[in-house]
Design an enzyme around this catalytic site. Sequence first.
Site, PDB file in Angstrom:
ATOM      1  N   SER A  56      15.494  14.864  18.027  1.00  0.00           N
ATOM      2  CA  SER A  56      15.149  15.018  16.605  1.00  0.00           C
ATOM      3  C   SER A  56      16.353  14.911  15.679  1.00  0.00           C
ATOM      4  O   SER A  56      16.186  14.876  14.458  1.00  0.00           O
ATOM      5  CB  SER A  56      14.400  16.328  16.358  1.00  0.00           C
ATOM      6  OG  SER A  56      15.281  17.420  16.334  1.00  0.00           O
ATOM      7  N   THR A  74      14.529  20.856  18.233  1.00  0.00           N
ATOM      8  CA  THR A  74      14.855  21.977  17.347  1.00  0.00           C
ATOM      9  C   THR A  74      15.921  21.618  16.301  1.00  0.00           C
ATOM     10  O   THR A  74      16.070  22.327  15.316  1.00  0.00           O
ATOM     11  CB  THR A  74      15.342  23.197  18.158  1.00  0.00           C
ATOM     12  OG1 THR A  74      16.510  22.822  18.897  1.00  0.00           O
ATOM     13  CG2 THR A  74      14.259  23.697  19.090  1.00  0.00           C
ATOM     14  N   ASP A  75      16.652  20.506  16.502  1.00  0.00           N
ATOM     15  CA  ASP A  75      17.728  20.167  15.557  1.00  0.00           C
ATOM     16  C   ASP A  75      17.203  20.029  14.124  1.00  0.00           C
ATOM     17  O   ASP A  75      17.838  20.503  13.182  1.00  0.00           O
ATOM     18  CB  ASP A  75      18.401  18.847  15.954  1.00  0.00           C
ATOM     19  CG  ASP A  75      19.366  19.014  17.116  1.00  0.00           C
ATOM     20  OD1 ASP A  75      19.437  20.117  17.681  1.00  0.00           O
ATOM     21  OD2 ASP A  75      20.042  18.023  17.466  1.00  0.00           O
ATOM     22  N   THR A 120      14.152  18.688  23.071  1.00  0.00           N
ATOM     23  CA  THR A 120      14.581  19.284  24.337  1.00  0.00           C
ATOM     24  C   THR A 120      13.400  19.801  25.142  1.00  0.00           C
ATOM     25  O   THR A 120      13.461  19.873  26.364  1.00  0.00           O
ATOM     26  CB  THR A 120      15.585  20.415  24.044  1.00  0.00           C
ATOM     27  OG1 THR A 120      16.727  19.825  23.438  1.00  0.00           O
ATOM     28  CG2 THR A 120      16.022  21.145  25.290  1.00  0.00           C
TER      29      THR A 120
HETATM   30  N1  ASP Z   1      18.832  17.612  20.197  1.00  0.00           N
HETATM   31  C1  ASP Z   1      17.583  18.250  20.502  1.00  0.00           C
HETATM   32  C2  ASP Z   1      16.556  17.782  19.487  1.00  0.00           C
HETATM   33  O1  ASP Z   1      16.520  18.238  18.421  1.00  0.00           O
HETATM   34  C3  ASP Z   1      17.730  19.721  20.478  1.00  0.00           C
HETATM   35  C4  ASP Z   1      16.497  20.519  20.803  1.00  0.00           C
HETATM   36  O2  ASP Z   1      15.392  20.040  20.841  1.00  0.00           O
HETATM   37  O3  ASP Z   1      16.658  21.740  21.035  1.00  0.00           O
HETATM   38  O4  ASP Z   1      15.778  16.934  19.747  1.00  0.00           O
END
Ligand code: ASP
Length: 317
Positions: free
Chosen positions: A56, A87-88, A13
């Site tokens: 991710s 963050t995932d 993100t």
């Molecule tokens: N779906 C995103 C990822 O993990 C979520 C994020 O980055 O906060 O790539």
Amino acid sequence: MSKRIGLIATGGTIAGVQAPDMQSYTAGIVPIGALLSGLRFEGAEIYPTQLANIDSCDMDADLWFALVRAVDTALADMDGIVITHGTDTLEESAFLLQLLVATRKPIVLTGANRPSNALGADGLRNLHNALCIACSERAHGVLVTMNDAIFAPTDCVKATTLGADCFAAHNGALGYVQQGAVHFLRTQSRELPHFAARSPECFARVEILLSYAHNGLGAILGALKEDGVRGVVIAGSGAGNVHFALKRALANRAHGLTIVCASRVARAFVAPAMLQAPQWIAAGYLSPFAARILLALLLGSGATHDAIARAFAVFGD
Ligand code: ASP
């Protein structure tokens, strides 16, 4: 002389772009060069590499080991490394790196909960903080930073999808970044197991089974074995409790599988005394996701059952 910091971008993100109606967004769009152009950081020379640009949630072992090799290469001539990551699964990549890369140089993972063009986007602030940590003489080894806090990979988890305070840690934050100054409240003290694995073949197949009310998961155990799975991490309820249907299926059908019991609860501790079968191994305070990574590397390196139990005991005392 200014420090040299390697910046390895993988997507997430932090590199995401929100749709004009602000209702949705796509992760992993903006190249790292474009992100960097919006950031003023004079404390180091930054050497960016775009390793990937993915959401991710799609992380896999091929990219994991490409990341490990990119880190190895950068460590040869950089003073520290920053990795941008979704963050995932950031906590999983951070724990993997901690088990695979033995260095005192800082390796700092960061991301964002808000896309790059969102109101109040947190990405550049997190990236700035990560660079400050990577330049700090007091930062060592693999660290995670989000929302001004610094965490250890061993116990941080994505705790919310709302706001910018994305991660929480079982044992609390290691420290904070305030106006660019890096403060540590405590250090990571455990002697962790280390692995020389450098390719996906060294990562044995281990799956996670969740225990819940009216559990019917035992039925898939046979399929797991046929699929080459060598270990199972149970995400038990409470302090490592397992529904009787799953327990019975594990007793009858899981011969040859190494079983580690963790908890589905965010702040939990599974002690050996709580185990519901004598040959199971307790995950201590490791999350099911971290326990899976450790078990996969142990099985991939040919560790015996006793050696696996000893490695998990590090997280259980
Ligand atoms: N779906 C995103 C990822 O993990 C979520 C994020 O980055 O906060 O790539």
